[in-house]
Design an enzyme around this catalytic site. Structure first.
Site, short mmCIF file in Angstrom:
data_model
loop_
_atom_site.label_atom_id
_atom_site.label_comp_id
_atom_site.label_asym_id
_atom_site.label_seq_id
_atom_site.Cartn_x
_atom_site.Cartn_y
_atom_site.Cartn_z
CB SER A 1 -0.90 0.01 1.25
OG SER A 1 -1.51 1.26 1.44
CE1 TYR B 1 -4.58 -2.20 4.85
CE2 TYR B 1 -3.71 0.02 4.50
CZ TYR B 1 -4.20 -1.17 4.00
OH TYR B 1 -4.32 -1.33 2.64
#
Length: 284
Positions: A176, A189
């Site tokens: 990400s 995350y």
């Protein structure tokens, strides 16, 4: 894992979200005719029922690959994705379960080999995220749940796949933009995605001598079910507007990166990460 004492900031949807409930619907259809770059290949895609996973499954199918689709419990989305894959004239198989469970990963790979006879491409895409305003309020259960899905699942599925991968095989991991620039609502995350980035680099070195290529894709703000399942309505309304291109990306704008890394076009790339993120410079 129990949700006791686990209360992150949430929209009405549960993790990881349902694509059929989204409005507007994400764009997953491939935009070009097939060039048969994956003819005769078999791919296993975790989180393949929706979002980037669905777009990748359908694109791989169009390019000639049979596809094993792993999902948690989003049965309606998974069945629709299976139909979309089979519409392209290839075979599909669904597997429902938790990628954070090592035995599930082992069983899934074994059944994929039984069904298709081989495994050429592993896409570690399954993920979850939970927004939390205050770092000190991130519960241990939330950290465990996020890491178990995102990085434990990546490692477990790769371990299960390795005995079946031959020279020329591909492992593709979805990290990400948050691994590079952080996200103050998604600290655990972002940390798990940073771990995936390190995993790509470590495994690419480990497997280079065997001719197995390991690469990653680091999407920016992409309109997937994870977004309405993670953020309150007011945040979702502004999602992606701070990207240089001024909008969120669509899953079918990310899937071509995963196709490139799965195909012979990327034969001289390993340990690398592609960045379909709407124009944000990272890693420099």
């Amino acid at each position: 894992m129990s949700d006791k004492n686990f209360d992150p900031m949430q929209s009405p949807q549960d993790q990881p979200g349902q694509e059929h409930e989204m409005d507007p619907k994400p764009e997953y259809e491939p935009r070009f005719p097939s060039s048969k770059r994956l003819n005769g290949k078999t791919a296993l895609i975790t989180g393949g029922d929706s979002g980037i996973g669905r777009a990748t499954a359908v694109l791989y199918a169009r390019e000639g690959a049979d596809v094993a689709i792993v999902y948690r419990d989003e049965t309606r989305d998974a069945e629709e994705t299976k139909e979309l894959v089979e519409r392209e004239g290839v075979q599909a198989q669904l597997f429902s379960g938790d990628v954070g469970d090592k035995s599930f990963c082992e069983d899934t790979v074994a059944q994929t080999i039984d069904r298709f006879g081989k495994l050429d491409i592993l896409v570690n895409n399954a993920g979850e995220q939970h927004a939390q305003d205050a770092p000190e309020d991130i519960e241990e259960a939330q950290i465990e749940r996020t890491f178990r899905t995102n990085i434990f699942g990546t490692i477990f599925m790769t371990q299960a796949a390795l005995p079946h991968l031959e020279e020329g095989a591909r492992i593709i991991c979805v990290t990400s933009i948050t691994a590079y620039k952080g996200q103050d609502l998604l600290i655990d995350y972002a940390s798990s995605k940073g771990a995936i980035l390190a995993f790509v680099r470590a495994m690419s070195s480990k497997l280079a001598s065997e001719g197995i290529l390991v690469n990653g894709v680091a999407p920016g703000p992409i309109w997937t079910p994870l977004i309405p399942a993670s953020f309150p309505k007011e945040a979702v309304e502004d999602f992606g507007k701070n990207a240089p291109l001024g909008r969120p990306g669509q899953p079918n704008e990310v899937a071509p990166s995963l196709l490139f890394l799965a195909s012979a076009d990327s034969s001289y790339m390993t340990g690398q990460v592609l960045h379909p993120n709407g124009g944000t410079p990272v890693g420099g």
